[in-house]
Design a protein around this motif. Structure first.
Motif, short mmCIF file in Angstrom:
data_model
loop_
_atom_site.label_atom_id
_atom_site.label_comp_id
_atom_site.label_asym_id
_atom_site.label_seq_id
_atom_site.Cartn_x
_atom_site.Cartn_y
_atom_site.Cartn_z
N GLN A 1 -107.98 39.83 19.59
CA GLN A 1 -107.59 40.35 20.91
C GLN A 1 -108.45 39.80 22.04
O GLN A 1 -107.93 39.37 23.06
N ALA B 1 -100.89 47.10 10.26
CA ALA B 1 -100.99 46.91 11.71
C ALA B 1 -99.67 47.33 12.33
O ALA B 1 -98.59 47.08 11.77
N ASP B 2 -99.73 47.98 13.47
CA ASP B 2 -98.53 48.39 14.19
C ASP B 2 -98.06 47.22 15.06
O ASP B 2 -98.78 46.76 15.95
N LYS B 3 -96.86 46.74 14.78
CA LYS B 3 -96.30 45.61 15.53
C LYS B 3 -94.84 45.89 15.86
O LYS B 3 -94.18 46.71 15.24
N LYS B 4 -94.38 45.12 16.84
CA LYS B 4 -92.95 45.20 17.16
C LYS B 4 -92.16 44.45 16.10
O LYS B 4 -92.45 43.30 15.81
N GLU B 5 -91.19 45.12 15.52
CA GLU B 5 -90.38 44.45 14.50
C GLU B 5 -89.49 43.39 15.13
O GLU B 5 -89.25 42.34 14.56
N MET C 1 -92.58 50.60 17.55
CA MET C 1 -93.48 49.82 16.70
C MET C 1 -93.21 50.15 15.24
O MET C 1 -92.77 51.24 14.89
N LYS D 1 -94.83 49.54 11.09
CA LYS D 1 -96.04 49.27 10.32
C LYS D 1 -95.81 48.06 9.42
O LYS D 1 -94.86 48.05 8.63
N THR E 1 -101.17 44.48 6.13
CA THR E 1 -102.08 43.36 6.38
C THR E 1 -102.33 42.61 5.07
O THR E 1 -102.35 43.21 3.99
N LYS F 1 -94.59 39.54 7.83
CA LYS F 1 -93.64 38.47 8.17
C LYS F 1 -94.02 37.13 7.56
O LYS F 1 -93.19 36.25 7.41
#
Length: 1435
Positions: free
Chosen positions: A369, A1011-1015, A1022, A1024, A1027, A1075
């Motif tokens: 980040q 980790a919380d991400k946009k699918e 968001m 999950k 990792t 992903k």
């Protein structure tokens, strides 16, 4: 001298400070020569001239070299204390004299000082100051006096009212404490080794009490800082129990000083000392202070933007909490906040290497980040962090390439303004320059950069980074070339990510065509071309090595051009005096370049060019003499520069130069010392340089003289002067000839030959001494060991490759091939011995044993052949050079897929033998070797060879465990079958498997599971995503446990493994496939759901099977528990089934499992807390928790989670408390209070159908809360007392009719009664309310009626009558509790409030009045109470 000294003393009072300073220096000089006289004169002068004492005292301070009389001590003491006022300059000078004398005469000084340090009388300011300074300058002399000094000083502290005295006492206590600690730390040097810390502890604590309680509250900032400094130093000497008692107040108070003072260094130093002291004694208080400490220290770092030393203690004591704290702060977008967090992170990476080892992946993930931050200041700090990470191996981990990319991108930034000086000047943009300087030098050592940095050379966006990129790659390539590493030559076909060699060559040639563009990228590009030549095409190497250096010379400026320029300048000046002066000053300037020999060598040549233009022979000879004398002949670069400079001079002054060289060769510098007088003689011209090195310089000088001398003169001087002098200096015994001299001779002869070759084209010449010279060179060079002569000789570079091809053939199906192969190996090893310098007739025992092995190869038995191959490998391993070992190993990798089964098996046998014997030195190649083995496994068909490959992996792991684990973890997920085979192989060794499991469990405990991400950018919200590293480690644990030989390790680590996998199971529920994972390898049913299968479930099942818990597995299989655990909606049901099975069939293993799971209840991830609390909740449903004494631990866990932020966790905690009624009914009262609890659950928003047994735990819950609240009833904070009493009253509403509540009410009734007389009106009101509400539960109608009638918040109360009536009713209704009540009341005699103590005494007094009616028991109790200090005035 006396008159001069008196004059100086008179001048000491001059008003000009410069004059005073000069007088001090003069008297100090005289004092060193005649100390007795000067000191005596100073003493007399001070007595006779009291008005000038201040200046003369300052002089005396500098002159006290050897004090020998008490007069100086007495005089200085009197002068220091003559005036009661503080006069710093005057009295400080007297104090300094006493301190200087005290360094050697401590007893005399202390006798004088202590006479003015008397009990009960405040001493002079500078008496205390002098004691403090003495303790600092003479530790071993002062510490024995400190016990008595502290005893005298303590009463003085309480009578000190002025700030300046408080200041000096505080400063003295700080110095005393530091001296004591230094004394104790060096007891082996101390005069009295029996001194102990407890000798001073009581006095130090008494002083601490005054400083902390009173002086620290001063409004004077300077005094506060000095007191804080003293408290920090004193903390190490305080008794441990007292320090533990004070820490809850001391640490917050010290931290609060940051807001009150501008100077924070002293506060930080004091805080660090306090923390060190608390850690050293194992304090438990520090843990409760950690959160507030971290927050405050982070604010300090943010304000300073540096990593201060006071971060050390939290880092060493609570590393996990600190890392989590820092990484969370790193997410803050505020510039200063992030810079401070990065500064702390850099400090931790550099200073706490061992503790950070398991947290590298977490740190790498968190640094991403800040990489995106647009602030230049943050970027600069990020570069510093990356620099630290590069030094500690972070770049080799997953994600390290992003850090390299960040550096390159910022090196490629455009400058904000154009160059001002010249087109080839260094970059002027501060940001870019800083990034280059800070990052590239440290990154260049990393193995991950070659050849991956080539990827950044061809894209246009990185054009401005070409220069640093090329320099780094040249450095890396040259290192690999020197080490003869196979990776030096790049195979572009195997590395698809790299640009092609054609594009690289074109790019670098274009760069060189415009050499001054892009920050001077031409020369670095040409150098990189030379390094890459073997990789681009082998035929380019010879061409580029001959053609590129001239191009570089042209680009960088030919040195000869500057000499021509200098010569033309001197001709234009045409002033002999000026030229001579230039040569003289240039010679004097030579020492300036002692640290830069190349520049010094260039200056020698400039001197030679200058002397060419000088017509004065005296000047020439003088400067040549100076050059030869001052030169450092032991250094090759300087020796060559001297010779070249003298050679240049000879072009105009041949006769003078030869004459000076001959004179120098005959000087004392070349005469060896002999006899005792020779040993004592010191020759300044020799400069302690080896005579042989000086002769080497002279020999080289003659060569350059011949080369540069005029052609029409030199031939006549070669035989008569040059060769004659060379022969004289070279005429040394063969065995003792210096190697440097031989090299100088060879070089000089070559230069002479060049000179002759140039001249003979114009005139005839007979070189009569040629054969003599060549013969001498041959004789001398023959005596040089081969290791010296062949120092740069090419080694037998393809030995490893040949042995790798031949060795497997020793098991060929044809006997003739087998024998021929071993004969070739025999010959190759002897060739290598010749390269090693052994004689032609040398016989090596190990190599000769191959003859015996040759006979064994006639046997067709495969076992005999493999045994023979193993013996052969041991011989090869013993004789093979390290640089050839790597080639041999990789050739044996090729042999694993040999068409002949015998040869492939032999390759595996030899490979494992080599790895066992010499694999320890191959750590850098472990990742590459594992990759090759992984590739080979895919094509190996022989099962025996596969087993051997697994053994190879195991051998590498025993030698390089961390590297093997890190490499295999980084393989793509999901692991293919060959990766799984490698992991399974690691389970074959139980000890190794145990180490791997421990490593992974430690890492899993600190890594983020998802980790919380946009699918998708098109969908809101968001999701999950798992990792990679934790997922890979879970898969690895599963594969290792599949190996049956890991059973011992699994059983030994079962509780930790079970706990870790259960937590991982909770982390995997509802988590999607990352992903970057190949979804094609996931089954269709799993792909359809879009959720990643819980590898933890499979690993947990294997764990139970490996631990032989079949009885646990049976119900789980039959009830579908495994499928439920993976379903987010049924996960809790599956975990409940697991806990039930464990409670029934694996009870003895549960205590350790519970202990390991408890910390997970505090995790930040709700899913993990839900899984653990569900497991615990079901355990409470079984009596086994009582049998194994786990009830308290589990019940405490349930109580703590009742206030959890997650409603599911709260529900499960309440369910667990309700389950106690089933699992341990004896722990719960008989009557149930479901209705009251139902209203509670409704307020909490929990569904009623989740709590069928909820009423069973309520009485126990209320009792538990009563016990927890009781200590707060005596809190010093009025609000806390008031709130606690109100809560007691409210809770009593749930206890009507319950005996257990009745006991609790009586337990607190005395406290409520006494707080009716509390100094706080709010507490009095709360006590009335609580007693009135509790009245029905007390069990006495008289008391209940009394409470209802008299205890109203708005009405007054006659406290004495109320206590009298209540005492009477208690005696009537509860006679059996009289002893309990009186013992409870007695405890309040030490209350903090006088009113409460008075109430307690009143209660006892009323009881005494009633003793006539109820017996003598009260008198006995009052006698017992007499042991308490009833001296308060209210009594």
């Amino acid at each position: 001298p006396r008159q001069v000294s008196l004059s100086l003393l008179d001048a000491a009072n001059d008003r000009d400070p410069l004059v005073q300073e000069q007088v001090r220096k003069s008297i100090l000089t005289l004092g060193k020569q005649q100390p007795d006289k000067i000191l005596s004169m100073c003493q007399d002068y001070l007595v006779k001239h009291p008005k000038v004492r201040q200046s003369t005292l300052s002089l005396s301070k500098h002159s006290t070299g050897q004090p020998h009389t008490s007069g100086i001590i007495s005089l200085a003491s009197d002068e220091m204390t003559r005036s009661k006022d503080v006069i710093p300059d005057w009295q400080q000078a007297a104090s300094d004299i006493l301190v200087a004398v005290g360094n050697k005469h401590i007893n005399d000084i202390m006798e004088e000082i202590l006479s003015k340090f008397q009990p009960g009388v405040l001493p002079h300011f500078f008496v205390v100051q002098t004691l403090a300074s003495l303790s600092e300058s003479n530790v071993y002399g002062m510490v024995p006096f400190l016990s008595a000094i502290l005893g005298t000083m303590l009463p003085m502290l309480s009578i000190s009212k002025q700030d300046n005295m408080k200041f000096v006492f505080s400063s003295a206590l700080a110095r005393f404490s530091e001296s004591i600690m230094e004394y104790l730390a060096n007891l082996d040097k101390a005069p009295d080794p029996t001194v102990r810390k407890d000798t001073f502890s009581s006095e130090i604590y008494a002083a601490y009490d005054i400083l902390f309680s009173s002086w620290l509250q001063s409004r004077e900032p300077k005094l506060r800082l000095t007191v804080a400094e003293a408290l920090g130093s004193m903390s190490h000497l305080m008794p441990h129990d007292k320090l533990e008692e004070q820490l809850p107040k001391l640490i917050p108070t010290t931290v609060s000083l940051y807001k009150k003072n501008n100077e924070h260094y002293i506060i930080s130093k004091s805080l660090c000392q306090i923390l060190d002291a608390s850690v050293n004694m194992g304090s438990r208080v520090l843990e409760t202070q950690t959160d507030s400490l971290l927050l405050t220290l982070h604010q300090e770092v943010t304000a300073l933007i540096s990593s201060p030393p006071h971060c050390r203690t939290p880092a060493n004591t609570f590393p996990d909490r600190l890392i989590v704290f820092v990484l969370q702060k790193l997410e803050n977008n505020n510039e200063r906040n992030r810079m401070g967090s990065l500064a702390v992170l850099r400090h931790l990476i550099n200073s706490s290497t061992s503790m950070m080892e398991t947290k590298k992946s977490l740190i790498l993930a968190s640094i991403r980040q800040p990489l995106l931050d647009q602030s230049n200041k943050v970027k600069k700090m990020v570069v510093q962090v990356i620099s630290a990470m590069a030094h500690h191996g972070y770049l080799e981990l997953e994600g390290g390439d992003l850090l390299v990319k960040f550096i390159v991108q910022h090196c490629a930034l455009h400058d904000t303004f154009p160059y001002i000086m010249c087109p080839y000047a260094a970059p002027t943009h501060t940001r870019t320059l800083t990034l280059i300087l800070l990052s590239l030098p440290c990154l260049s050592d990393s193995q991950v950069l070659w050849p991956s940095l080539l990827c950044y050379l061809t894209p246009a966006q990185y054009s401005n980074a070409t220069t640093p990129l090329c320099r780094s790659l040249v450095l890396l390539g040259n290192k690999k070339k020197s080490a003869q590493e196979p990776s030096y030559v790049i195979n572009f076909s195997e590395k698809a990510s790299l640009p092609s060699p054609y594009v690289l060559m074109v790019r670098l040639l274009v760069n060189a065509a415009f050499p001054f563009w892009g920050r001077g990228r031409g020369a670095p590009s040409l150098r990189l071309l030379t390094v890459l030549a073997p990789s681009i095409h082998p035929n380019t190497q010879k061409v580029w090595e001959s053609e590129i250096p001239p191009l570089l010379s042209y680009l960088e400026g030919e040195v000869a051009f500057f000499f021509i320029l200098l010569s033309k300048t001197l001709v234009a000046i045409s002033d002999d005096k000026w030229s001579c002066q230039l040569s003289a000053e240039s010679t004097q300037y030579l020492p300036t370049y002692n640290s830069s020999l190349e520049e010094k060598s260039f200056l020698y040549k400039c001197i030679g060019v200058t002397l060419q233009q000088c017509r004065s022979k005296d000047v020439v000879r003088k400067q040549l003499q100076e050059v030869l004398i001052t030169a450092r002949h032991s250094d090759t670069i300087e020796r060559t520069g001297v010779a070249m400079g003298i050679g240049l001079c000879a072009s105009s002054h041949l006769d003078d130069t030869l004459a000076k060289l001959e004179d120098f060769g005959k000087s004392d510098a070349f005469k060896k010392a002999s006899g005792i007088f020779g040993l004592l003689k010191v020759s300044s011209s020799c400069n302690d340089v080896d005579i042989e090195k000086m002769k080497s310089t002279l020999i080289l000088c003659y060569g350059y003289v011949a080369l540069n001398a005029p052609g029409d003169k030199i031939l006549a001087r070669i035989d008569s002067d040059i060769l004659r002098c060379i022969s004289k200096h070279f005429n040394t015994k063969v065995g003792f000839l210096d190697l440097t001299m031989k090299l100088s001779l060879i070089q000089s002869v070559g230069l002479i030959a060049r000179a002759i070759g140039t001249c003979v084209t114009r005139q005839s010449y007979l070189f009569s001494r040629k054969m003599e010279l060549l013969g001498a060179m041959l004789v001398h060079n023959r005596s040089v060991p081969s290791t010296n002569i062949l120092e740069n000789m090419v080694t037998f570079h393809n030995l490893g490759a040949l042995l790798g091809r031949l060795s497997p053939r020793c098991t060929d199906s044809s006997p003739l091939v087998r024998r021929a192969a071993i004969d070739c190996i025999y010959t190759l090893l002897y060739i290598q011995l010749r390269y090693d310098g052994f004689a032609l007739d040398y016989k090596d025992e190990s190599v000769e044993s191959l003859i015996t092995l040759r006979e064994k190869l006639n046997s067709p038995d495969p076992t005999v052949l493999y045994t023979t191959c193993s013996g052969l490998t041991k011989i090869i391993s013993k004789r093979l050079p390290q640089q050839q070992l790597i080639t041999l190993i990789f050739m044996l990798f090729e042999g694993l897929v040999d068409p002949q089964a015998n040869c492939s098996r032999a390759s595996s046998v030899m490979l494992n033998t080599l790895l066992k014997n010499r694999g320890a030195g191959l750590q850098d190649l472990v990742p590459e070797m594992l990759e090759v083995l992984h590739i080979r496994l895919q094509v190996i068909s022989e099962e025996q060879v596969k087993v051997a490959v697994a053994q190879s992996v195991l051998i590498l792991a025993t030698q390089h465990l961390q590297t093997v684990v890190n490499t295999l973890i980084a393989y793509p997920l999901p692991f293919d079958s060959w990766s799984c085979e490698m992991w399974i192989a690691l389970g074959a060794d139980s000890t190794l498997a145990s180490q791997i499991m421990e490593i992974m469990m430690e890492k899993l405990a600190v890594m983020a599971p998802y980790a919380d991400k946009k699918e998708s950018m098109l969908r809101p919200g968001m999701s999950k995503f798992a990792t990679g590293p934790p997922l890979a480690m879970t898969c690895a644990l599963r594969e290792i446990m599949l190996n049956g030989q890991s059973a011992d390790a699994v059983v030994a680590l079962f509780p930790r493994l079970f706990s870790t996998l259960l937590v991982r199971l909770g982390s995997s529920v509802g988590v999607q496939v990352p992903k970057d994972i190949n979804s094609n390898s996931i089954g269709p049913e799993r792909k359809q759901s879009g959720k990643f299968p819980s590898v933890a479930v499979e690993a947990l099942r294997i764990l139970l099977a490996r631990a032989q818990l079949e009885e646990v597995l049976k119900p789980l299989d039959s009830e579908g528990a495994w499928e439920k655990m993976q379903d987010p909606k049924k996960h809790m049901d599956g975990v409940t089934l697991l806990a039930r099975a464990m409670a029934k069939h694996a009870g003895p293993r549960l205590p350790t499992i519970v202990e390991n799971l408890c910390p997970s209840l505090n995790n930040i991830y709700e899913c993990q807390r839900i899984t653990v609390i569900a497991f615990f909740s079901e355990l409470l449903n079984h009596h086994v928790v009582t049998e194994l004494m786990m009830m308290d631990m589990l019940m405490n866990s349930m109580m703590e989670r009742i206030s959890d932020q997650c409603s599911t966790v709260r529900m499960l905690a309440i369910r667990g408390l309700g389950n106690i009624a089933v699992g341990s009914p004896e722990k719960v009262p008989s009557k149930l209070l479901y209705g009251s609890c139902a209203s509670t659950q409704h307020r909490r928003g929990l569904p009623r159908n989740t709590l069928p047994p909820v009423s069973s735990f309520l009485p126990l819950l209320v009792v538990y809360i009563f016990m927890k609240i009781k200590p707060f009833l005596e809190s010093e904070n009025d609000e806390i007392r008031c709130t606690s009493i109100m809560l007691l009253g409210n809770l009593s509403k749930f206890g009507s009719g319950e005996p257990v509540f009745k006991d609790q009410i009586h337990n607190v009734l005395v406290s409520l009664l006494l707080h009716l007389n509390d100094p706080s009106p709010q507490v009095v009101k709360a006590s009335k309310y609580a007693m009135r509400v509790c009245a029905p539960v007390v069990g006495s109608e008289q008391i209940a009626t009394m409470f209802q009638n008299h205890l109203h918040e708005d009405k007054g109360l006659h406290y004495g009558e109320f206590v009298n009536d209540l005492t009477k009713y208690i005696i009537q209704d509860f006679p059996s509790m009289l002893n309990f009540y009186h013992i409870t009341v007695i405890q309040f005699f030490k209350s903090n409030w006088a009113e409460v103590r008075a109430g307690a005494a009143m209660f006892i007094g009323k009881a005494l009045l009633l003793s006539t009616f109820y017996g003598p028991r009260f008198l006995d109790l009052l006698t017992f109470a007499g042991g308490f200090p009833l001296h308060d005035s209210v009594f």
